[in-house]
Each structure stands twice: as structure tokens, then as C-alpha cells.
Design an enzyme around this catalytic site. Structure first.
Site, PDB file in Angstrom:
ATOM      1  N   SER A 178      20.679   3.925  81.724  1.00  0.00           N
ATOM      2  CA  SER A 178      20.338   2.538  82.035  1.00  0.00           C
ATOM      3  C   SER A 178      20.275   2.303  83.536  1.00  0.00           C
ATOM      4  O   SER A 178      21.184   2.686  84.277  1.00  0.00           O
ATOM      5  CB  SER A 178      21.385   1.598  81.436  1.00  0.00           C
ATOM      6  OG  SER A 178      21.345   1.618  80.040  1.00  0.00           O
ATOM      7  N   HIS A 236      24.038  -4.744  82.993  1.00  0.00           N
ATOM      8  CA  HIS A 236      25.147  -4.537  82.065  1.00  0.00           C
ATOM      9  C   HIS A 236      26.085  -3.413  82.506  1.00  0.00           C
ATOM     10  O   HIS A 236      27.234  -3.355  82.073  1.00  0.00           O
ATOM     11  CB  HIS A 236      24.632  -4.296  80.631  1.00  0.00           C
ATOM     12  CG  HIS A 236      24.022  -2.962  80.383  1.00  0.00           C
ATOM     13  ND1 HIS A 236      22.669  -2.778  80.189  1.00  0.00           N
ATOM     14  CD2 HIS A 236      24.573  -1.732  80.268  1.00  0.00           C
ATOM     15  CE1 HIS A 236      22.419  -1.507  79.968  1.00  0.00           C
ATOM     16  NE2 HIS A 236      23.552  -0.851  80.016  1.00  0.00           N
ATOM     17  N   ASP A 247      18.491  -8.277  82.642  1.00  0.00           N
ATOM     18  CA  ASP A 247      19.448  -7.170  82.714  1.00  0.00           C
ATOM     19  C   ASP A 247      19.168  -6.320  83.953  1.00  0.00           C
ATOM     20  O   ASP A 247      19.042  -5.099  83.880  1.00  0.00           O
ATOM     21  CB  ASP A 247      19.394  -6.320  81.448  1.00  0.00           C
ATOM     22  CG  ASP A 247      20.570  -5.352  81.342  1.00  0.00           C
ATOM     23  OD1 ASP A 247      21.534  -5.508  82.119  1.00  0.00           O
ATOM     24  OD2 ASP A 247      20.516  -4.437  80.510  1.00  0.00           O
TER      25      ASP A 247
END
Length: 224
Positions: A128, A21, A52
Site C-alpha cells: 500500500s 491507512h 486514502d
């Protein structure tokens, strides 16, 4: 200009893993900062929207991080996350946090083992794609997202603290099978307990910021 910032870590010479993402919909991808505050352009080699997860290539020279087999990872294991939380507020420097593996992630829409786990190390936007490390310095997973505490508090009148989710090493290793990367997998040692400053010292050189950029677009909400 739309800019997204995440974290990536080296898994082989010239290859890094990060969260998909962070890159989605961006025109260019950059990895850094390298020596002399330089940044290098990266290319996507493979991605998986469901996991992801993305493998990128860049001219980065750093020691690859080794993985632990998830089958050896016990619930309750102490873990460390290294990454770039909230770089616009906290600056573009690596931060380290610690917590525990709380268990498998599951909910009404998922099977009991969905390939993700819950852990309690504090993470924020920018973390992330960063590695989740065991006490002996092996990668047990990747930081993916965290529970939206404010949203949950509004719905339940209860504020959850440090509810984070990671992708298990087993899923990452499966993803890498048909790529140029031959990941290093080592046996997890439950008797080796490096101090946090040691883990950071030994492993931070393989962790970089990953920046996605898109020009001439309407900004979108940042993802965790």
C-alpha cells in the site's frame, strides 16, 4: 507496540506519498531503509481519508518520480508495482510485480469513475502506497488495496486472483495542488517499453518502506 508497514515514493526533494491507512493512529512515522540501514523520522504534511492518501516529509534524497496524465492511460496498459509486500514474511526488500490495468473501479455504492482503477499486478500487505508504473516508467497511480479473496470465495464459491485497486494519477495530482510539491508530469509514451528489470533498476531508488508505530496499545488487524 502496534506497527504498520507500507510503501512510499518520492515526489519532490524531501517529500513522499504513501497510503493514509498506513499512518492512521500511529505515534511516529519512519522512512527507510537508507544507506547504512538507517531510518529517518517523517512528518505528515497533508492527508485525505477518502482518497486514502498522505503526503509526508522526510530527509530523503532521491530522484522524484514523474507522473503520467490519467487521460492518456488506456485500459489494458501493462503496469508494474514496486513495494514491500509482507515484510514480516518476505523480508524488508523491494519486490516488483507486473499486470494490466483492467478498468475503472466501480460498484453499487460508487459512480462509474470513482478515481480508482483495477489492476492485476500482485500486491500484498505492505504494498500500500507504492507506485504503479507504466512501461515507460511514469507513475499512473498508487497501490491502495486488494480484494479480500478468501472473503469473496466464502460468499461466492469463486476465488478471485490478483484483483488490486489503485488511485489514479489524476486524483494524486489534484491532491498535490495546494502543497509545497510541484510534481513532474510527462506525456505517456506508448512506444517505449522498458523491461521489468530496467523499470526496477531505474525507479527503485525512489521507493522506500514507510513504517508507523504506536506504543502501549491493543493490536488492530492489519490493512491491505
Amino acid at each position: 507496540m502496534q506497527v504498520s508497514v507500507g510503501t512510499g515514493f518520492v515526489v519532490a526533494e524531501g517529500y513522499l506519498l504513501t497510503a493514509q491507512h498506513v499512518l492512521r493512529g500511529q505515534d511516529s512515522i519512519w522512512v527507510g531503509p537508507l544507506e547504512g540501514r538507517k531510518w529517518v523520522r517523517a512528518q505528515v504534511v497533508k492527508f485525505d481519508n477518502q482518497l486514502d492518501l498522505a503526503l509526508i516529509s522526510a530527509k530523503v534524497s532521491a530522484a522524484p518520480l514523474s507522473f503520467a496524465a490519467w487521460s492518456e492511460v488506456p485500459t489494458g496498459l501493462e503496469v508494474t508495482a514496486i513495494g514491500y509486500p509482507q515484510p514480516r514474511l518476505q523480508g524488508l526488500s523491494k519486490k516488483i510485480t507486473q499486470g494490466l490495468i483492467n478498468g475503472n473501479r466501480s460498484d453499487r455504492n460508487e459512480s462509474f469513475d470513482a478515481g480508482f482503477f483495477q489492476f492485476s499486478a500482485e500486491v500484498q500487505i505492505g504494498n500500500s502506497g507504492g507506485p504503479v508504473l507504466s512501461p515507460d516508467g511514469l507513475v499512473v497511480g498508487m497501490v491502495q488495496k486488494k480484494l479480500n479473496a478468501l472473503d469473496v470465495a466464502e460468499r461466492t464459491k469463486d476465488l478471485p486472483v490478483n484483483v488490486s485497486y489503485g488511485l489514479k494519477s489524476s486524483e494524486i495530482l489534484g491532491f498535490l495542488k495546494d502543497t509545497p510539491v510541484e510534481p513532474s508530469v510527462k506525456s505517456l509514451s506508448l512506444t517505449t517499453n522498458l523491461r521489468p528489470y530496467q523499470i526496477f533498476s531505474f525507479k527503485q531508488g525512489s521507493v522506500f518502506a514507510v513504517v508507523g508505530r504506536k506504543t502501549n496499545t491493543t493490536p488492530e488487524p492489519a490493512q491491505p
